[in-house]
Design a protein around this motif. Structure first.
Motif, mmCIF file in Angstrom:
data_model
loop_
_atom_site.group_PDB
_atom_site.id
_atom_site.type_symbol
_atom_site.label_atom_id
_atom_site.label_comp_id
_atom_site.label_asym_id
_atom_site.label_seq_id
_atom_site.Cartn_x
_atom_site.Cartn_y
_atom_site.Cartn_z
ATOM 1 N N SER A 17 0.891 -1.392 -0.016
ATOM 2 C CA SER A 17 -0.061 0.007 -0.017
ATOM 3 C C SER A 17 0.747 1.127 0.002
ATOM 4 N N VAL A 18 2.113 1.275 0.865
ATOM 5 C CA VAL A 18 2.799 2.362 0.834
ATOM 6 C C VAL A 18 3.601 2.571 -0.340
ATOM 7 N N GLY A 19 3.879 1.457 -1.044
ATOM 8 C CA GLY A 19 4.484 1.491 -2.520
ATOM 9 C C GLY A 19 3.474 2.034 -3.483
ATOM 10 N N GLY A 20 2.295 1.625 -3.385
ATOM 11 C CA GLY A 20 1.209 2.228 -4.406
ATOM 12 C C GLY A 20 0.914 3.713 -4.182
ATOM 13 N N ILE A 21 1.076 4.021 -3.021
ATOM 14 C CA ILE A 21 0.826 5.557 -2.678
ATOM 15 C C ILE A 21 2.052 6.560 -3.233
ATOM 16 N N VAL A 22 3.308 5.902 -3.043
ATOM 17 C CA VAL A 22 4.392 6.719 -3.349
ATOM 18 C C VAL A 22 4.724 6.480 -5.217
ATOM 19 N N ARG A 23 4.023 5.333 -5.670
ATOM 20 C CA ARG A 23 4.188 5.585 -6.989
ATOM 21 C C ARG A 23 3.062 6.461 -7.648
ATOM 22 N N ARG A 24 1.811 6.523 -7.024
ATOM 23 C CA ARG A 24 0.973 7.408 -7.450
ATOM 24 C C ARG A 24 1.269 8.804 -7.363
ATOM 25 N N LEU A 25 2.002 9.195 -6.256
ATOM 26 C CA LEU A 25 2.301 10.761 -6.134
ATOM 27 C C LEU A 25 3.630 11.082 -6.746
ATOM 28 N N ALA A 26 4.676 9.976 -6.910
ATOM 29 C CA ALA A 26 5.860 10.635 -7.437
ATOM 30 C C ALA A 26 6.468 9.953 -8.745
ATOM 31 N N GLY A 27 5.129 8.785 -9.176
ATOM 32 C CA GLY A 27 5.816 8.243 -10.359
ATOM 33 C C GLY A 27 6.366 6.770 -10.359
ATOM 34 N N ASP A 28 6.413 6.395 -11.534
ATOM 35 C CA ASP A 28 6.911 5.077 -11.416
ATOM 36 C C ASP A 28 8.530 4.583 -11.521
ATOM 37 N N SER A 29 9.116 5.819 -11.578
ATOM 38 C CA SER A 29 10.575 5.817 -11.695
ATOM 39 C C SER A 29 11.326 6.014 -10.419
#
Length: 125
Positions: free
Chosen positions: A51-63
């Motif tokens: 869940s934390v990884g999904g939040i970070v990806r959604r806000l900062a991008g996949d890279s």
């Protein structure tokens, strides 16, 4: 007048390029900071690493690259990445943001997982 314009135009374009590169870096830094804060809040609430990884990806991008660490009752999320877009190659810096949050549960332990995945999250019970 044409000669003055020909001399001034490259300088104006250089300044414009630097302004665009600087604003792209600033926007990227703000996105990283928001992702780190949101990830730390979610981690403190007891969310799992996915869940934390999904939040970070959604806000900062996949890279982006993110790591999680624990120090006593404090949890931290560190997010790092480079400037994306057309001005990304002009700015070779790696930008980083870290956020800390106090764990809301007394027995939560978090450990960084090894690996080279874009998001390196791990959580031990």
């Amino acid at each position: 007048m044409t000669a003055e314009f020909a001399v001034a135009l490259p300088a104006v374009l250089l300044v414009l390029g630097l302004l665009l590169a600087g604003s792209a870096a600033g926007i990227t830094q703000l996105r990283l900071e928001e992702a780190a804060r949101s990830g730390a809040r979610a981690l403190a609430r007891g969310e799992d690493a996915a869940s934390v990884g999904g939040i970070v990806r959604r806000l900062a991008g996949d890279s982006v690259r993110a790591t999680v660490a624990a120090d006593g009752g404090w949890l931290s999320v560190t997010v790092s990445g480079t400037v994306s877009g057309s001005v990304g190659p002009l700015i070779p810096w790696t930008l980083t943001a870290r956020a800390w949050a106090r764990s809301e549960s007394s027995n939560a332990r978090v450990a960084s997982a090894p690996g080279t995945a874009p998001l390196a999250f791990g959580r031990a019970a």
